[in-house]
Design a protein around this motif. Structure first.
Motif, PDB file in Angstrom:
ATOM      1  N   PHE A 113       3.872  -7.339 -77.728  1.00 54.09           N
ATOM      2  CA  PHE A 113       3.054  -6.807 -78.804  1.00 54.09           C
ATOM      3  C   PHE A 113       2.646  -5.362 -78.531  1.00 54.09           C
ATOM      4  CE2 PHE A 113      -0.889  -6.537 -81.408  1.00 54.09           C
ATOM      5  CZ  PHE A 113      -0.257  -6.593 -82.634  1.00 54.09           C
ATOM      6  N   GLU A 114       2.376  -5.016 -77.283  1.00 58.28           N
ATOM      7  CA  GLU A 114       2.058  -3.619 -76.958  1.00 58.28           C
ATOM      8  C   GLU A 114       3.251  -2.709 -77.248  1.00 58.28           C
ATOM      9  OE1 GLU A 114      -0.948  -2.178 -75.947  1.00 58.28           O
ATOM     10  OE2 GLU A 114      -1.724  -4.140 -76.491  1.00 58.28           O
ATOM     11  N   LEU A 115       4.459  -3.167 -76.895  1.00 53.97           N
ATOM     12  CA  LEU A 115       5.658  -2.385 -77.195  1.00 53.97           C
ATOM     13  C   LEU A 115       5.878  -2.267 -78.700  1.00 53.97           C
ATOM     14  CD1 LEU A 115       8.088  -3.731 -74.447  1.00 53.97           C
ATOM     15  CD2 LEU A 115       6.989  -1.477 -74.546  1.00 53.97           C
ATOM     16  N   LEU A 116       5.610  -3.330 -79.423  1.00 57.70           N
ATOM     17  CA  LEU A 116       5.718  -3.313 -80.884  1.00 57.70           C
ATOM     18  C   LEU A 116       4.744  -2.290 -81.475  1.00 57.70           C
ATOM     19  CD1 LEU A 116       7.001  -4.879 -83.372  1.00 57.70           C
ATOM     20  CD2 LEU A 116       4.854  -6.131 -83.387  1.00 57.70           C
ATOM     21  N   GLN A 117       3.533  -2.262 -80.956  1.00 55.92           N
ATOM     22  CA  GLN A 117       2.552  -1.286 -81.433  1.00 55.92           C
ATOM     23  C   GLN A 117       3.041   0.140 -81.216  1.00 55.92           C
ATOM     24  OE1 GLN A 117      -1.671  -1.861 -80.331  1.00 55.92           O
ATOM     25  NE2 GLN A 117      -0.953  -3.808 -79.474  1.00 55.92           N
ATOM     26  N   TYR A 118       3.551   0.385 -80.031  1.00 59.13           N
ATOM     27  CA  TYR A 118       3.931   1.747 -79.675  1.00 59.13           C
ATOM     28  C   TYR A 118       5.179   2.210 -80.419  1.00 59.13           C
ATOM     29  CZ  TYR A 118       4.842   5.865 -76.850  1.00 59.13           C
ATOM     30  OH  TYR A 118       5.061   7.146 -76.444  1.00 59.13           O
ATOM     31  N   PHE A 119       6.218   1.379 -80.413  1.00 65.40           N
ATOM     32  CA  PHE A 119       7.500   1.809 -80.952  1.00 65.40           C
ATOM     33  C   PHE A 119       7.692   1.532 -82.439  1.00 65.40           C
ATOM     34  CE2 PHE A 119       8.581   1.370 -76.396  1.00 65.40           C
ATOM     35  CZ  PHE A 119       8.990   2.671 -76.170  1.00 65.40           C
ATOM     36  N   VAL A 120       7.134   0.474 -82.970  1.00 69.42           N
ATOM     37  CA  VAL A 120       7.373   0.106 -84.366  1.00 69.42           C
ATOM     38  C   VAL A 120       6.200   0.510 -85.258  1.00 69.42           C
ATOM     39  CG1 VAL A 120       7.847  -1.809 -85.944  1.00 69.42           C
ATOM     40  CG2 VAL A 120       8.880  -1.799 -83.679  1.00 69.42           C
ATOM     41  N   ILE A 121       4.988   0.092 -84.897  1.00 70.61           N
ATOM     42  CA  ILE A 121       3.822   0.395 -85.724  1.00 70.61           C
ATOM     43  C   ILE A 121       3.423   1.860 -85.585  1.00 70.61           C
ATOM     44  CG2 ILE A 121       1.401  -0.196 -86.168  1.00 70.61           C
ATOM     45  CD1 ILE A 121       2.048  -3.030 -85.118  1.00 70.61           C
ATOM     46  N   GLY A 122       3.573   2.404 -84.392  1.00 72.84           N
ATOM     47  CA  GLY A 122       3.246   3.808 -84.162  1.00 72.84           C
ATOM     48  C   GLY A 122       1.767   4.072 -83.945  1.00 72.84           C
ATOM     49  N   ALA A 123       1.022   3.046 -83.569  1.00 77.65           N
ATOM     50  CA  ALA A 123      -0.405   3.186 -83.286  1.00 77.65           C
ATOM     51  C   ALA A 123      -0.779   2.178 -82.214  1.00 77.65           C
ATOM     52  CB  ALA A 123      -1.230   2.948 -84.547  1.00 77.65           C
ATOM     53  N   MET A 124      -1.831   2.480 -81.494  1.00 71.78           N
ATOM     54  CA  MET A 124      -2.294   1.591 -80.430  1.00 71.78           C
ATOM     55  C   MET A 124      -3.707   1.105 -80.740  1.00 71.78           C
ATOM     56  SD  MET A 124       0.303   1.511 -78.438  1.00 71.78           S
ATOM     57  CE  MET A 124      -0.266   0.731 -76.955  1.00 71.78           C
ATOM     58  N   CYS A 125      -3.954  -0.159 -80.415  1.00 69.93           N
ATOM     59  CA  CYS A 125      -5.258  -0.777 -80.635  1.00 69.93           C
ATOM     60  C   CYS A 125      -5.909  -1.020 -79.275  1.00 69.93           C
ATOM     61  CB  CYS A 125      -5.084  -2.093 -81.394  1.00 69.93           C
ATOM     62  SG  CYS A 125      -6.575  -3.080 -81.511  1.00 69.93           S
ATOM     63  N   MET A 126      -7.124  -0.517 -79.104  1.00 67.50           N
ATOM     64  CA  MET A 126      -7.790  -0.672 -77.805  1.00 67.50           C
ATOM     65  C   MET A 126      -8.153  -2.133 -77.529  1.00 67.50           C
ATOM     66  SD  MET A 126     -11.552   0.938 -78.222  1.00 67.50           S
ATOM     67  CE  MET A 126     -12.833   0.055 -79.060  1.00 67.50           C
ATOM     68  N   TYR A 127      -8.450  -2.900 -78.579  1.00 67.55           N
ATOM     69  CA  TYR A 127      -8.778  -4.309 -78.379  1.00 67.55           C
ATOM     70  C   TYR A 127      -7.545  -5.087 -77.911  1.00 67.55           C
ATOM     71  CZ  TYR A 127     -12.848  -2.857 -81.012  1.00 67.55           C
ATOM     72  OH  TYR A 127     -13.965  -2.195 -81.437  1.00 67.55           O
ATOM     73  N   CYS A 128      -6.406  -4.741 -78.474  1.00 64.81           N
ATOM     74  CA  CYS A 128      -5.154  -5.373 -78.048  1.00 64.81           C
ATOM     75  C   CYS A 128      -4.828  -4.992 -76.604  1.00 64.81           C
ATOM     76  CB  CYS A 128      -4.007  -4.956 -78.975  1.00 64.81           C
ATOM     77  SG  CYS A 128      -4.304  -5.339 -80.705  1.00 64.81           S
ATOM     78  N   ALA A 129      -5.149  -3.753 -76.236  1.00 66.84           N
ATOM     79  CA  ALA A 129      -4.922  -3.311 -74.864  1.00 66.84           C
ATOM     80  C   ALA A 129      -5.839  -4.061 -73.891  1.00 66.84           C
ATOM     81  CB  ALA A 129      -5.144  -1.802 -74.751  1.00 66.84           C
ATOM     82  N   ILE A 130      -7.070  -4.318 -74.292  1.00 65.37           N
ATOM     83  CA  ILE A 130      -7.981  -5.088 -73.446  1.00 65.37           C
ATOM     84  C   ILE A 130      -7.467  -6.509 -73.287  1.00 65.37           C
ATOM     85  CG2 ILE A 130     -10.313  -6.051 -73.265  1.00 65.37           C
ATOM     86  CD1 ILE A 130     -11.284  -3.484 -74.743  1.00 65.37           C
ATOM     87  N   SER A 131      -6.966  -7.088 -74.366  1.00 62.81           N
ATOM     88  CA  SER A 131      -6.394  -8.427 -74.295  1.00 62.81           C
ATOM     89  C   SER A 131      -5.164  -8.449 -73.392  1.00 62.81           C
ATOM     90  CB  SER A 131      -6.027  -8.924 -75.696  1.00 62.81           C
ATOM     91  OG  SER A 131      -5.432 -10.196 -75.636  1.00 62.81           O
ATOM     92  N   ALA A 132      -4.329  -7.426 -73.505  1.00 63.86           N
ATOM     93  CA  ALA A 132      -3.143  -7.341 -72.637  1.00 63.86           C
ATOM     94  C   ALA A 132      -3.555  -7.190 -71.172  1.00 63.86           C
ATOM     95  CB  ALA A 132      -2.259  -6.174 -73.065  1.00 63.86           C
ATOM     96  N   PHE A 133      -4.614  -6.430 -70.927  1.00 71.78           N
ATOM     97  CA  PHE A 133      -5.128  -6.287 -69.565  1.00 71.78           C
ATOM     98  C   PHE A 133      -5.626  -7.630 -69.038  1.00 71.78           C
ATOM     99  CE2 PHE A 133      -8.726  -5.385 -66.671  1.00 71.78           C
ATOM    100  CZ  PHE A 133      -8.016  -4.778 -65.640  1.00 71.78           C
ATOM    101  N   ALA A 134      -6.309  -8.399 -69.885  1.00 72.39           N
ATOM    102  CA  ALA A 134      -6.775  -9.732 -69.483  1.00 72.39           C
ATOM    103  C   ALA A 134      -5.589 -10.634 -69.157  1.00 72.39           C
ATOM    104  CB  ALA A 134      -7.637 -10.354 -70.578  1.00 72.39           C
ATOM    105  N   ALA A 135      -4.525 -10.549 -69.943  1.00 77.85           N
ATOM    106  CA  ALA A 135      -3.321 -11.354 -69.679  1.00 77.85           C
ATOM    107  C   ALA A 135      -2.675 -10.928 -68.358  1.00 77.85           C
ATOM    108  CB  ALA A 135      -2.328 -11.223 -70.830  1.00 77.85           C
ATOM    109  N   LEU A 136      -2.657  -9.626 -68.094  1.00 76.25           N
ATOM    110  CA  LEU A 136      -2.121  -9.128 -66.815  1.00 76.25           C
ATOM    111  C   LEU A 136      -2.968  -9.618 -65.649  1.00 76.25           C
ATOM    112  CD1 LEU A 136      -0.122  -7.299 -65.279  1.00 76.25           C
ATOM    113  CD2 LEU A 136      -1.718  -5.420 -65.678  1.00 76.25           C
ATOM    114  N   LEU A 137      -4.290  -9.568 -65.799  1.00 78.35           N
ATOM    115  CA  LEU A 137      -5.180 -10.087 -64.761  1.00 78.35           C
ATOM    116  C   LEU A 137      -4.932 -11.573 -64.504  1.00 78.35           C
ATOM    117  CD1 LEU A 137      -8.726  -8.586 -65.453  1.00 78.35           C
ATOM    118  CD2 LEU A 137      -7.355  -8.311 -63.396  1.00 78.35           C
ATOM    119  N   LEU A 138      -4.818 -12.341 -65.575  1.00 75.84           N
ATOM    120  CA  LEU A 138      -4.577 -13.782 -65.431  1.00 75.84           C
ATOM    121  C   LEU A 138      -3.294 -14.043 -64.667  1.00 75.84           C
ATOM    122  CD1 LEU A 138      -5.674 -15.008 -68.957  1.00 75.84           C
ATOM    123  CD2 LEU A 138      -6.738 -15.624 -66.774  1.00 75.84           C
ATOM    124  N   PHE A 139      -2.235 -13.318 -65.014  1.00 72.57           N
ATOM    125  CA  PHE A 139      -0.958 -13.517 -64.323  1.00 72.57           C
ATOM    126  C   PHE A 139      -1.062 -13.121 -62.855  1.00 72.57           C
ATOM    127  CE2 PHE A 139       3.286 -12.085 -62.998  1.00 72.57           C
ATOM    128  CZ  PHE A 139       3.968 -13.281 -63.139  1.00 72.57           C
TER     129      PHE A 139
END
Length: 136
Positions: free
Chosen positions: A100-126
């Protein structure tokens, strides 16, 4: 190793917090304020839901289930099945977040800070799940 299930619980609460916040705003039909300016674009894009279900709702379910797994792992930290389940589930969440982060960057062309926080939480969990499996 004894504290890693509790770190998983903490990281799950981080994910629950951000996805609950986004779910609440989506339920109200509003877009939350954003410090980076791309949240409005991302949260209103056609990619913000899958089969009519907002990704914030799916993320909330993911983090609540991860919280349940982490609590079970805190009860029985030596369970091989739970260890495997937590690592696999965390890996699935991380891969979805990366996608989803790659989709935001390459397709949507915008980044969401809330999505980035969620991605960080997923990285922490892993990372914590791998740490728990490798430590002895």
């Amino acid at each position: 190793m004894k504290l890693t299930p509790y770190w998983l619980i903490a990281a799950s609460f981080l994910g629950i917090g951000v996805t609950l916040y986004l779910s609440y705003y989506h339920f109200l039909g509003l877009v939350p304020e954003c410090a980076v300016g791309g949240c409005e674009i991302v949260l209103n894009s056609v990619y913000s839901s899958v089969a009519g279900v907002p990704l914030s709702y799916l993320g909330l379910v993911y983090y609540i289930y991860m919280l349940c797994l982490a609590v079970l792992l805190a009860i029985d930290p030596e369970s091989k099945g739970l260890k495997f389940g937590v690592v696999v589930y965390a890996a699935i969440g991380l891969l979805c977040s990366i996608g989803f982060e790659l989709l935001q960057y390459f397709v949507i062309g915008a980044m969401c800070m809330y999505c980035a926080i969620s991605a960080f939480a997923a990285l922490l969990l892993f990372g914590i799940a791998i740490w728990h499996v490798k430590s002895k």
